[in-house]
Write an enzyme that holds these catalytic residues in place. Structure first.
Site, PDB file in Angstrom:
ATOM      1  N   TYR A 133       0.329  -3.718  -3.068  1.00  0.00           N
ATOM      2  CA  TYR A 133       1.178  -4.425  -2.096  1.00  0.00           C
ATOM      3  C   TYR A 133       2.669  -4.142  -2.989  1.00  0.00           C
ATOM      4  CZ  TYR A 133       4.054  -8.621  -2.727  1.00  0.00           C
ATOM      5  OH  TYR A 133       4.410  -8.860  -1.688  1.00  0.00           O
ATOM      6  N   HIS A 175       6.395  -8.116   2.100  1.00  0.00           N
ATOM      7  CA  HIS A 175       6.984  -9.196   2.548  1.00  0.00           C
ATOM      8  C   HIS A 175       8.530  -8.668   2.904  1.00  0.00           C
ATOM      9  CE1 HIS A 175       3.354 -11.669   0.341  1.00  0.00           C
ATOM     10  NE2 HIS A 175       2.768 -11.759   1.747  1.00  0.00           N
TER      11      HIS A 175
END
Length: 277
Positions: A133, A175
């Site tokens: 991530y 994101h």
């Protein structure tokens, strides 16, 4: 004759004429050293550019950079974690000792992801499967479009694909705000694909903002497949086989299909005969 650019107008440099040479040197002195360097040698190829991992001594500098790059306010504990906790891959790009870019990432287990992100991998992958991530990736404005962000991202991907301790990582995701078109174009150009739309995902200055989840699949990772994906996979497999092996493979599959289907048809026929007799 070479051409150097300042923020306002081009300065043409010629070595003929002392007066012209003197005035042009004065003009060049007013241009920051890094601005001169980026037009002589691509910054990505500069010997002054170095990569190093963050340390606790970098906290103040990292705070200044992140607050100028991102609209999100990170707590002090976040800066302490990314500069000292070894579970974070925190890499900085420096030029003549000045930090001009950084990437921060971590690895997680699929089962520990937020509910909206657990579907980035196909259901055949177990909950313990590792994924990467990206928490942040940024470059100082004066040094953007010089390949720095790509260099940082490539080092992260290389770490996740070549290091034997991390080659079980099946995806790298992040994101991003739906309005951040530059970041979206950057990631799409490097193979990331949009996975999901996240309505009201971000809280920025008291307002809710939409986001996207983007994913890059690594080390054999893949999303849930549809029928077309299976057809493509079989076609690719057949292309890799020799003609004899391909025919053998097809023959074996057809034989299995036939042996599994004929008994079922026979049982259906017998049941039908018994019903109408």
């Amino acid at each position: 004759m070479s051409v150097y650019w300042s923020k306002t107008a081009p300065v043409k440099h010629s070595w003929s004429g002392e007066g012209r040479r003197s005035s042009e040197i004065q003009c060049l002195e007013r241009i920051p050293l890094m601005k001169q360097m980026e037009h002589r040698v691509p910054l990505i190829n500069s010997l002054e550019l170095q990569l190093r991992f963050l340390s606790p001594q970098d906290i103040d500098q990292v705070k200044i950079l992140c607050r100028s790059w991102f609209p999100i306010d990170y707590p002090d504990t976040w800066y302490q974690e990314i500069t000292s906790n070894p579970r974070f891959y925190s890499l900085a790009a420096t030029l003549q000792g000045r930090m001009i870019g950084l990437v921060v990432a971590e690895t997680k287990e699929l089962g520990h992801l937020a509910k909206e992100d657990r579907s980035i991998l196909a259901t055949c992958f177990k909950k313990g499967t590792k994924v990467g991530y990206i928490l942040s990736l940024g470059v100082c404005e004066d040094f953007r479009k010089q390949g720095i962000a790509s260099l940082l991202l490539e080092n992260l991907i290389s770490h996740l694909t070549s290091d034997t301790a991390y080659n079980s990582v099946k995806a790298l995701y992040l994101h991003v705000l739906t309005t951040n078109s530059q970041a979206i174009a950057f990631y799409e150009h490097r193979g990331f694909v949009v996975h999901s739309f996240l309505p009201y995902y971000y809280a920025i200055k008291g307002k809710r903002k939409d986001g996207f989840t983007y994913v890059l699949y690594l080390n054999g990772g893949h999303p849930t497949w549809g029928a077309l994906d299976y057809v493509k996979s079989c076609a690719l497999l057949l292309c890799q086989l020799s003609p004899i092996r391909a025919l053998t493979f097809l023959g074996r599959k057809l034989r299995l299909l036939w042996t599994g289907t004929v008994p079922k048809l026979r049982r259906v026929a017998e049941s039908s005969s018994a019903l109408f007799s």
